[in-house]
Scaffold this motif. Sequence first.
Motif, short mmCIF file in Angstrom:
data_model
loop_
_atom_site.label_atom_id
_atom_site.label_comp_id
_atom_site.label_asym_id
_atom_site.label_seq_id
_atom_site.Cartn_x
_atom_site.Cartn_y
_atom_site.Cartn_z
N ARG A 105 0.85 -1.20 0.00
CA ARG A 105 0.00 0.00 0.00
C ARG A 105 0.88 1.24 0.00
NH1 ARG A 105 -3.35 3.05 3.81
NH2 ARG A 105 -5.26 3.72 2.70
N CYS A 106 0.60 2.15 -0.92
CA CYS A 106 1.44 3.34 -1.07
C CYS A 106 0.66 4.43 -1.81
CB CYS A 106 2.71 2.98 -1.83
SG CYS A 106 2.38 2.27 -3.46
N LEU A 107 1.31 5.57 -2.01
CA LEU A 107 0.71 6.67 -2.76
C LEU A 107 1.12 6.55 -4.23
CD1 LEU A 107 1.35 9.66 -0.32
CD2 LEU A 107 -0.83 8.51 -0.76
N VAL A 108 0.12 6.59 -5.10
CA VAL A 108 0.34 6.46 -6.55
C VAL A 108 -0.04 7.77 -7.22
CG1 VAL A 108 -0.29 5.20 -8.64
CG2 VAL A 108 -0.09 3.98 -6.45
N VAL A 109 0.81 8.23 -8.13
CA VAL A 109 0.57 9.47 -8.87
C VAL A 109 0.54 9.15 -10.36
CG1 VAL A 109 1.40 11.80 -9.37
CG2 VAL A 109 1.77 10.81 -7.09
N ASP A 110 -0.59 9.44 -11.01
CA ASP A 110 -0.72 9.21 -12.45
C ASP A 110 -0.54 10.52 -13.20
OD1 ASP A 110 -1.21 6.40 -12.66
OD2 ASP A 110 -3.23 6.74 -11.87
N ASP A 111 0.51 10.59 -14.03
CA ASP A 111 0.69 11.73 -14.93
C ASP A 111 0.09 11.31 -16.27
OD1 ASP A 111 1.46 13.79 -16.53
OD2 ASP A 111 3.60 13.68 -16.08
N LYS A 112 -1.20 11.57 -16.44
CA LYS A 112 -1.91 11.09 -17.62
C LYS A 112 -1.47 11.79 -18.90
CE LYS A 112 -5.89 9.44 -15.04
NZ LYS A 112 -7.34 9.49 -14.81
N ASP A 113 -0.96 13.03 -18.77
CA ASP A 113 -0.49 13.75 -19.95
C ASP A 113 0.71 13.06 -20.58
OD1 ASP A 113 -2.42 15.67 -19.68
OD2 ASP A 113 -1.16 17.06 -18.55
N ARG A 114 1.59 12.51 -19.74
CA ARG A 114 2.80 11.86 -20.23
C ARG A 114 2.73 10.34 -20.19
NH1 ARG A 114 7.78 15.60 -17.88
NH2 ARG A 114 7.03 17.58 -18.72
N GLY A 115 1.62 9.81 -19.67
CA GLY A 115 1.47 8.36 -19.59
C GLY A 115 2.44 7.71 -18.62
N GLU A 116 2.77 8.44 -17.53
CA GLU A 116 3.71 7.93 -16.53
C GLU A 116 2.99 7.75 -15.20
OE1 GLU A 116 6.76 6.97 -16.78
OE2 GLU A 116 7.67 7.94 -18.51
#
Length: 200
Positions: free
Chosen positions: A67-78
Amino acid sequence: MSEQTIKQNHEDELVAKQSTTSLLSSLRLPDTYSVSGGTALPLKAIYGKLNKHRFCRIHPGGGYKFRCLVVDDKDRGETYLATPNMISHLDNLAVPKTIRLAVDSTGTPKLIGEPDIDPSSRANLWHSSLKYGIERGETTWVRIQANMSAGQYEIIESANDLGEPRWPNQSMEELINDAFSGRIIDSSDHPFIRQIQGRV
């Protein structure tokens, strides 16, 4: 044609079939064979959504839940993982998820994000149906695909027994290190934080 000749022809056919079966067995390549003639190394897991065309299983062990913090950069697909002390810089861009290990029927590993369900917030069918699919995948082969008209994931269980899943030998820490190499946000000077704060 005499009875003896028929019997001899039948025996010859049996010998030929046995020879063919033996030959085919000797031609079969082992699962670890590679073109170079060496032993195939374990595949590295990647993070993302499950392949909607392949049946998969989800590792049920507690050692394969992270369990952790997830960050989606949808503009760059990262996709990044963030340390908890970065939440003040990321705010709602950092979402708590549980990273789970999945393998498909070919033995290809993948890390997926299981969403947190907040009982006090508005119901989210995408999150609850995905969580249910992941739970079903702990004990049976499933396919998980988006049903846009229903606004949720559709869970399809395999009609046949696809055998035991081939789990990788690596620990969860090793799998995450490989999948998120160079994509850990642990400093306010990380390029992603600098970007969202206009400090680029």
